[in-house]
Design a protein around this motif. Sequence first.
Motif, PDB file in Angstrom:
ATOM      1  N   ASN A 102      57.589  46.492   5.039  1.00  0.00           N
ATOM      2  CA  ASN A 102      58.239  46.804   6.107  1.00  0.00           C
ATOM      3  C   ASN A 102      58.650  45.691   6.192  1.00  0.00           C
ATOM      4  O   ASN A 102      57.981  44.922   6.749  1.00  0.00           O
ATOM      5  N   PRO A 103      60.252  45.502   6.142  1.00  0.00           N
ATOM      6  CA  PRO A 103      60.704  44.159   5.874  1.00  0.00           C
ATOM      7  C   PRO A 103      61.584  44.517   7.330  1.00  0.00           C
ATOM      8  O   PRO A 103      61.142  42.660   7.543  1.00  0.00           O
ATOM      9  N   LEU A 104      60.687  44.655   8.442  1.00  0.00           N
ATOM     10  CA  LEU A 104      61.039  44.685   9.771  1.00  0.00           C
ATOM     11  C   LEU A 104      59.700  43.721  10.223  1.00  0.00           C
ATOM     12  O   LEU A 104      59.858  42.748  11.204  1.00  0.00           O
ATOM     13  N   THR A 105      58.908  44.268   9.816  1.00  0.00           N
ATOM     14  CA  THR A 105      57.348  43.541  10.692  1.00  0.00           C
ATOM     15  C   THR A 105      56.814  42.958   9.829  1.00  0.00           C
ATOM     16  O   THR A 105      55.308  42.489   9.904  1.00  0.00           O
ATOM     17  N   LEU A 106      56.894  43.123   8.090  1.00  0.00           N
ATOM     18  CA  LEU A 106      56.049  42.707   7.282  1.00  0.00           C
ATOM     19  C   LEU A 106      54.328  43.048   6.736  1.00  0.00           C
ATOM     20  O   LEU A 106      53.748  41.985   6.843  1.00  0.00           O
ATOM     21  N   LEU A 107      54.444  44.324   7.538  1.00  0.00           N
ATOM     22  CA  LEU A 107      53.274  45.155   7.185  1.00  0.00           C
ATOM     23  C   LEU A 107      53.596  45.306   5.481  1.00  0.00           C
ATOM     24  O   LEU A 107      54.220  45.639   5.149  1.00  0.00           O
ATOM     25  N   SER A 108      51.746  44.658   4.979  1.00  0.00           N
ATOM     26  CA  SER A 108      51.672  44.643   3.227  1.00  0.00           C
ATOM     27  C   SER A 108      50.376  44.848   2.847  1.00  0.00           C
ATOM     28  O   SER A 108      49.774  45.230   4.018  1.00  0.00           O
ATOM     29  N   SER A 109      50.895  45.526   1.144  1.00  0.00           N
ATOM     30  CA  SER A 109      50.016  45.221   1.172  1.00  0.00           C
ATOM     31  C   SER A 109      49.837  45.330  -0.156  1.00  0.00           C
ATOM     32  O   SER A 109      50.237  44.207  -0.731  1.00  0.00           O
ATOM     33  N   GLY A 110      48.370  45.600  -0.685  1.00  0.00           N
ATOM     34  CA  GLY A 110      47.927  44.748  -1.351  1.00  0.00           C
ATOM     35  C   GLY A 110      46.484  44.122  -2.070  1.00  0.00           C
ATOM     36  O   GLY A 110      45.629  45.570  -1.266  1.00  0.00           O
ATOM     37  N   ALA A 111      46.098  43.740  -4.133  1.00  0.00           N
ATOM     38  CA  ALA A 111      44.735  44.149  -3.880  1.00  0.00           C
ATOM     39  C   ALA A 111      44.362  42.434  -4.042  1.00  0.00           C
ATOM     40  O   ALA A 111      45.038  41.703  -4.766  1.00  0.00           O
ATOM     41  N   VAL A 112      42.636  42.693  -4.226  1.00  0.00           N
ATOM     42  CA  VAL A 112      42.496  41.833  -4.623  1.00  0.00           C
ATOM     43  C   VAL A 112      40.974  41.337  -5.896  1.00  0.00           C
ATOM     44  O   VAL A 112      40.038  42.683  -5.586  1.00  0.00           O
ATOM     45  N   ARG A 113      40.871  40.819  -6.853  1.00  0.00           N
ATOM     46  CA  ARG A 113      39.630  41.013  -8.326  1.00  0.00           C
ATOM     47  C   ARG A 113      39.015  39.930  -8.542  1.00  0.00           C
ATOM     48  O   ARG A 113      39.441  38.737  -8.029  1.00  0.00           O
ATOM     49  N   PHE A 114      37.693  40.196  -7.907  1.00  0.00           N
ATOM     50  CA  PHE A 114      36.630  38.876  -7.829  1.00  0.00           C
ATOM     51  C   PHE A 114      35.225  39.096  -8.872  1.00  0.00           C
ATOM     52  O   PHE A 114      34.994  40.328  -9.129  1.00  0.00           O
ATOM     53  N   GLN A 131      30.932  43.688  -9.836  1.00  0.00           N
ATOM     54  CA  GLN A 131      32.503  42.652  -9.074  1.00  0.00           C
ATOM     55  C   GLN A 131      33.193  43.737  -8.288  1.00  0.00           C
ATOM     56  O   GLN A 131      32.612  44.515  -7.799  1.00  0.00           O
ATOM     57  N   ILE A 132      33.725  42.580  -7.584  1.00  0.00           N
ATOM     58  CA  ILE A 132      34.691  43.157  -5.999  1.00  0.00           C
ATOM     59  C   ILE A 132      36.071  43.254  -5.923  1.00  0.00           C
ATOM     60  O   ILE A 132      36.503  42.705  -6.694  1.00  0.00           O
ATOM     61  N   GLY A 133      36.338  44.526  -5.819  1.00  0.00           N
ATOM     62  CA  GLY A 133      37.242  44.668  -5.528  1.00  0.00           C
ATOM     63  C   GLY A 133      37.910  44.664  -4.174  1.00  0.00           C
ATOM     64  O   GLY A 133      37.496  45.861  -3.086  1.00  0.00           O
ATOM     65  N   ILE A 134      39.170  44.710  -3.531  1.00  0.00           N
ATOM     66  CA  ILE A 134      39.434  44.386  -1.890  1.00  0.00           C
ATOM     67  C   ILE A 134      41.125  44.865  -2.395  1.00  0.00           C
ATOM     68  O   ILE A 134      41.539  44.599  -2.491  1.00  0.00           O
ATOM     69  N   ALA A 176      45.620  39.859  10.644  1.00  0.00           N
ATOM     70  CA  ALA A 176      44.836  41.187  10.222  1.00  0.00           C
ATOM     71  C   ALA A 176      44.797  42.005   9.504  1.00  0.00           C
ATOM     72  O   ALA A 176      45.980  41.943   8.914  1.00  0.00           O
ATOM     73  N   VAL A 177      43.887  42.191   9.290  1.00  0.00           N
ATOM     74  CA  VAL A 177      43.895  42.953   7.467  1.00  0.00           C
ATOM     75  C   VAL A 177      42.842  44.449   7.931  1.00  0.00           C
ATOM     76  O   VAL A 177      42.017  44.373   8.649  1.00  0.00           O
ATOM     77  N   ALA A 178      43.566  45.638   7.230  1.00  0.00           N
ATOM     78  CA  ALA A 178      42.595  46.206   7.386  1.00  0.00           C
ATOM     79  C   ALA A 178      42.249  46.626   5.276  1.00  0.00           C
ATOM     80  O   ALA A 178      42.957  46.900   4.665  1.00  0.00           O
ATOM     81  N   ILE A 179      41.294  46.382   5.286  1.00  0.00           N
ATOM     82  CA  ILE A 179      40.428  46.607   3.759  1.00  0.00           C
ATOM     83  C   ILE A 179      39.466  47.445   3.940  1.00  0.00           C
ATOM     84  O   ILE A 179      38.833  48.124   4.592  1.00  0.00           O
ATOM     85  N   ASP A 180      39.489  48.146   2.061  1.00  0.00           N
ATOM     86  CA  ASP A 180      38.897  48.692   1.040  1.00  0.00           C
ATOM     87  C   ASP A 180      38.556  47.814   0.854  1.00  0.00           C
ATOM     88  O   ASP A 180      38.309  47.092   0.063  1.00  0.00           O
ATOM     89  N   VAL A 181      37.088  47.615   0.177  1.00  0.00           N
ATOM     90  CA  VAL A 181      36.402  46.759  -0.278  1.00  0.00           C
ATOM     91  C   VAL A 181      35.070  47.599  -1.290  1.00  0.00           C
ATOM     92  O   VAL A 181      34.735  48.995  -1.148  1.00  0.00           O
TER      93      VAL A 181
END
Length: 510
Positions: free
Chosen positions: A310-322, A339-342, A368-373
């Motif tokens: 969302n370019p107005l509020t910069l609500l962002s999505s992504g993923a991280v791998r460990f 292995q952990i994926g977020i 703040a974040v809302a994540i699935d692990v």
Amino acid sequence: MARVRNTWRALTSMGTALVLLVLLALAAIPGALLPQRSLNAAKVEEYLALHPVLGPWLDRLEAFEVFSSFWFTAIYVLLCVSLIGCLTPRTLEHLRNLRAVPVAAPRNLARLPKHAETQLAGDAQTLGAEMAARLPGWRRITRSVESTVEVSAEKGYLREFGNLIFHFALLGLLASVAAGRMFGYEGNVMVIADGGPGFCSASPAAFDSFRAGATVDGTKLHPLCLRVNDFTANYLASGLATSFAAHIDYQAGDDLRTDHWRPYLLEVNHPLRVGGVRAYLQGHGYAPTFTVIFPDGQTRTQTVQFRPDNPLTLLSSGAVRFDPPAGVYPDAGERRKHQIGIQGLFAPTEQLDDRLLSSAFPAMNDPAVAIDVYRGDTGLDTGRPQGLFTLDSRLIGQGRLTKVARSNLKAGEQIRLDDGTRVRFDGAVPFVNIQLSHDPAQLWVLVFAMTMMAGLVVSLVVRRRRIWIRITPGESSTVNVELGGLARTDNSGWGDEFERLSTKLFGKET
């Protein structure tokens, strides 16, 4: 042969060149309205997903690769051929006209659009020489036929010269743009601010996306290193941004050998220019930091860019791998299963609707974040390329990567998994999207563009004019003087100009 000759004549006409120029402008419109694969492949895939019927047809027509498509290239090449074929004979004709002398006076000057006559005292030869001298800047020739003296004069040759300069500059501009596309390159990279690892343009692999010219193999990129010290953005109360700025340090040339960093304030429309490379500030977002604490207490921490949705509020999505540290799970197969994926959302300013996370403002006021692990095989050691902002859906579908937790977290909060592993959200830092462009023909584009404007001004200001003066003997030591004028181009203002000219030549009001 006649058909080939007629086709060539039609192609090299100025009318055809104008039509092709308009077609080229129209053909560039899809490149501005639709996402282009060379600039943002993710946007193209998103467009195809949102338009399952229209998207594939546009893809077949190369609408997502407009400037390298066969039809755009065909128009471009035809325009260049048309201009060359049109300008060559016009240039030769202009050179012949420059060498030619003004034509002789018509038999009846009174039939010309502009005509004046008078009687003057004196002899024809002397008056002819005096009137010719009153025409500075005109190409003129004096002819004598028995007792009659004729002066032919013409000016405005510079008009055709300006016209030719304009069209040759247009041809040079087209050639320069084509050369820039062939010998230049363009890459985009996201660089984390506030102590991030920085970036060096050593190879195309260092970029997140890279578009190389036809002759660029990526082995001779201009070396440039930069790091982002901090990034600031100012917003209105509505969330619209008013300014962006990044304080960066960069190295290039000898600085790379001496490890000397130079400061620079990188702003929108104020790129860094060094060694033929331009670095533009194109956008920004946030990179959340996550720490995974494994059951034996060892930790892994990563800061990864999330994509602003969302370019107005910069609500962002992504993923991280460990990947678990060595020693936690001695067996390689067991380590792969742990292995952990977020994957989830990041909000710079938290706003909750029940448990649904959104962002109220683009500044990082309450992150703040809302994540699935997920736990299992994240594909880190498979060698298979994966998306930066999502986990591999194929591995999730096969059950090799399983969701084990879901939670909303603020900075400093953590979630504990069933095997004792803890996932902590540590906050976020901004990142900037930087575009590096190298175009060796950019200076020539500027030169030809300015030359086009100069040629256009000359062709519009200068006017072609032709006059004839005929002096014949009269009575009682007088001569009859006739003046005829013809406008070779536009007639606007020619009446007043002719009146002033006749007054100047006759030396009195007529």
